[in-house]
Design a protein around this motif. Structure first.
Motif, PDB file in Angstrom:
ATOM      1  N   LEU A 170      -0.221   0.856   8.662  1.00  0.00           N
ATOM      2  CA  LEU A 170       0.374   1.742   7.674  1.00  0.00           C
ATOM      3  C   LEU A 170       0.960   2.975   8.380  1.00  0.00           C
ATOM      4  CD1 LEU A 170      -2.319   1.636   4.823  1.00  0.00           C
ATOM      5  CD2 LEU A 170      -0.223   0.280   5.041  1.00  0.00           C
ATOM      6  N   SER A 171       1.995   3.515   7.819  1.00  0.00           N
ATOM      7  CA  SER A 171       2.685   4.666   8.421  1.00  0.00           C
ATOM      8  C   SER A 171       1.846   5.931   8.233  1.00  0.00           C
ATOM      9  CB  SER A 171       4.058   4.849   7.775  1.00  0.00           C
ATOM     10  OG  SER A 171       4.641   6.066   8.180  1.00  0.00           O
ATOM     11  N   ARG A 172       1.338   6.457   9.359  1.00  0.00           N
ATOM     12  CA  ARG A 172       0.529   7.666   9.232  1.00  0.00           C
ATOM     13  C   ARG A 172       1.350   8.875   8.781  1.00  0.00           C
ATOM     14  NH1 ARG A 172      -2.982  11.315  13.386  1.00  0.00           N
ATOM     15  NH2 ARG A 172      -4.372  12.171  11.802  1.00  0.00           N
ATOM     16  N   PRO A 173       2.566   9.098   9.292  1.00  0.00           N
ATOM     17  CA  PRO A 173       3.353  10.231   8.779  1.00  0.00           C
ATOM     18  C   PRO A 173       3.558  10.173   7.268  1.00  0.00           C
ATOM     19  CG  PRO A 173       4.317   9.423  10.802  1.00  0.00           C
ATOM     20  CD  PRO A 173       3.245   8.447  10.432  1.00  0.00           C
ATOM     21  N   ALA A 222       0.814  -1.220   0.000  1.00  0.00           N
ATOM     22  CA  ALA A 222       0.000   0.000   0.000  1.00  0.00           C
ATOM     23  C   ALA A 222       0.849   1.272   0.000  1.00  0.00           C
ATOM     24  CB  ALA A 222      -0.963  -0.004   1.189  1.00  0.00           C
ATOM     25  N   PRO A 223       1.949   1.350   0.774  1.00  0.00           N
ATOM     26  CA  PRO A 223       2.764   2.581   0.714  1.00  0.00           C
ATOM     27  C   PRO A 223       3.297   2.867  -0.689  1.00  0.00           C
ATOM     28  CG  PRO A 223       3.323   1.309   2.666  1.00  0.00           C
ATOM     29  CD  PRO A 223       2.434   0.438   1.837  1.00  0.00           C
ATOM     30  N   TRP A 224       3.691   1.819  -1.411  1.00  0.00           N
ATOM     31  CA  TRP A 224       4.157   2.018  -2.779  1.00  0.00           C
ATOM     32  C   TRP A 224       3.030   2.470  -3.690  1.00  0.00           C
ATOM     33  CZ3 TRP A 224       9.177   2.159  -3.840  1.00  0.00           C
ATOM     34  CH2 TRP A 224      10.062   1.532  -2.945  1.00  0.00           C
ATOM     35  N   LEU A 225       1.856   1.870  -3.508  1.00  0.00           N
ATOM     36  CA  LEU A 225       0.697   2.272  -4.305  1.00  0.00           C
ATOM     37  C   LEU A 225       0.368   3.745  -4.054  1.00  0.00           C
ATOM     38  CD1 LEU A 225      -1.621   1.501  -6.212  1.00  0.00           C
ATOM     39  CD2 LEU A 225      -2.922   0.765  -4.204  1.00  0.00           C
TER      40      LEU A 225
END
Length: 551
Positions: A411-414, A276-279
């Motif tokens: 997932l990383s909120r920042p 998801a971060p990459w998307l």
């Protein structure tokens, strides 16, 4: 009523076969209108009998053996995620045929175009109705050949290069998509999309989920399109005929994003969480890139094409948040983009037909005075696309950004706050390029606009009198036309060069208004009453996310 999904696929297929066998010519468009109207009635009936108290459940299912030896089934159905896209597809296809009634294709072969568009409708509707992974893939691929011919046979001067680029990119993406679907099949032992979604990844190892999500995501990203896999889109939109651009932007791009909601995220939740971060990163890169590219464009159709890259970036950002809010925003933006960009391409085609060019510098401004109806509707569509509150374009982007503000657990909120900030900057840039375009095209004083292929001859001196715009339904006077038959006009108000000819510009026609006004009404309806769509998608999204949904 489980026969309705079958009828939605069968009617346009039978209509295409009948048109092909009869080789209709003079009545080809009338036949296309009749068949697409029947499909639209069936889609309206599907929406009418749909049980809105249970939108998360798959309804009106047909599940019959297809290839028993391989365990493949002809499985169709509809839920709150697919229902809006089915109706949108039927509506846009019908409106394209209405448009064709007043604008026959410049390359001739009207019967062939009607057959091609009906086959295209079969693939589009089947993609949204299919509940078997391989059946989904078949319908997903059916659209490629007819869209290739729509661009290659009825497109502009660079149509062949654009068509080849379209087919190569999408076929390569489809090959990767098939690999991902086969990984799911070998791991889960079934192709049933309902059963796979109910399992929420159970029985599929995390490593296999990541691999499958990567392959499926790449295949879907080409069609969506996601930056940097978007490069086929501007050429395809620029060279495609008006009806091809409308269906390409309004429906075909939604097939890729629909695959994320129907397959990639619910079937492979661990793979989705890992990637998801990459998307999200590629999504916001597309938002920024698409907006900046729009600021550099001179061609109106090409600018709208690049705007789709940015708008679909908001859709992908909503999916990347893995929250009900973000996914609802993505699905809402899907429908809103189909309505608004479909209207924009209708209007861009009308402008190019009248002026003989889509070059915003050569258009010369003053459209609101020359073509008050076309200019006003173009302004409305641009304002809707830039996300003005009260119109449909606002809600999808706002919900996608809200999903990034509070992403799913794990997932990383920042990181996602950075994504939200970049997306917010994208909305500012979107307003900038649309307002710049409107200031160039619709406002200001009209100046000379001449097709380079057919310059106007000097007219008598009395033709230099001030020119009033033609009435909304008045036909253009006989006169000079461009190489493809497009009207060419010269404004000879104060400040124009002496001795130049003039001609009246034809404003919106009956067929055009019939094709455009339903989209205007729906853009306003969903903008003022977003619950009409969100009430259908929200329970379905929560079901697809399952226990992994964020609070």
């Amino acid at each position: 009523m489980s026969w309705l999904p079958i009828a939605l696929v069968a009617v346009p297929l039978l209509g295409a076969l009948a048109a092909f066998v009869r080789a209709v010519r003079d009545s080809a468009v009338a036949w296309g209108i009749a068949v697409s109207a029947a499909v639209l009635v069936l889609a309206a009936a599907l929406a009418a009998v749909f049980d809105y108290a249970r939108p998360a459940e798959m309804q009106l299912q047909t599940d019959q053996p297809w290839i028993p030896g391989l365990g493949l089934r002809f499985h169709l159905g509809v839920d709150g995620v697919s229902l809006p896209l089915v109706v949108l597809t039927a509506l846009l296809t019908f409106l394209c045929f209405v448009h064709l009634a007043g604008h026959p294709p410049e390359g001739g072969r009207t019967g062939g175009l009607v057959v091609t568009l009906l086959v295209l409708e079969v693939g589009m509707l089947g993609t949204f109705l299919a509940l078997d992974l391989l059946l989904f893939f078949v319908f997903f691929e059916v659209v490629l050949v007819p869209m290739y011919f729509v661009i290659a046979l009825w497109g502009g001067a660079g149509r062949r290069v654009a068509a080849v680029k379209f087919i190569l990119y999408t076929l390569l993406g489809s090959a990767v998509l098939l690999i991902g679907l086969l990984v799911v099949w070998t791991q889960a032992g079934t192709l049933d999309m309902v059963a796979l979604a109910d399992r929420h990844g159970s029985g599929i190892a995390r490593s296999a989920q990541i691999l499958a999500f990567l392959a499926i995501g790449l295949g879907l990203a080409v069609k969506t399109p996601m930056w940097p896999l978007h490069t086929w889109l501007p050429d395809a939109h620029t060279e495609a005929p008006t009806v091809g651009s409308v269906l390409l932007a309004g429906v075909l791009l939604k097939m890729g994003s629909y695959g994320f909601a129907r397959i990639a995220i619910p079937v492979l939740p661990e793979g989705a969480a890992a990637l998801a971060p990459w998307l999200g990163a590629f999504a916001v890169a597309g938002i920024a890139y698409g907006s900046l590219a729009c600021l550099a464009q001179r061609d109106l159709k090409r600018m709208i094409a690049y705007s789709s890259v940015g708008h679909m970036g908001f859709v992908l950002l909503g999916f990347a948040s893995l929250t009900p809010v973000g996914m609802n925003g993505a699905l809402f933006a899907n429908v809103a983009h189909g309505l608004i960009t479909g209207l924009l391409f209708f209007l861009a085609g009308a402008v190019k037909e009248r002026y003989g060019t889509a070059d915003m510098v050569r258009l010369g401004g003053g459209m609101l005075r020359r073509l008050p109806y076309v200019g006003s509707l173009l302004t409305f569509a641009c304002v809707a696309s830039l996300g003005l509150p009260g119109l449909a374009g606002f809600w999808g982007e706002m919900l996608a950004l809200l999903g990034a503000f509070r992403p799913a657990a794990g997932l990383s909120r920042p990181l996602f706050l950075v994504f939200m900030a970049v997306g917010g900057l994208g909305t500012v840039l979107t307003a900038a390029y649309f307002l710049v375009m409107l200031s160039r095209v619709t406002h200001g004083r009209a100046v000379e606009t001449v097709s380079p292929a057919a310059p106007l001859q000097p007219a008598p001196l009395e033709s230099a009198a001030p020119l009033e715009p033609a009435g909304p339904l008045e036909s253009a006077r006989p006169g000079a036309t461009g190489a493809a038959g497009a009207a060419v006009g010269v404004d000879t108000r104060d400040g124009a060069e002496p001795g130049q000819g003039r001609r009246r510009f034809r404003d919106a026609t009956t067929h055009e208004l019939a094709a455009w006004l339903p989209l205007v009404a729906l853009i306003m309806l969903f903008g003022l009453w977003p619950k009409a769509l969100l009430a259908v998608t929200t329970p379905a999204v929560q079901s697809l996310l399952g226990s992994g949904a964020a609070p």
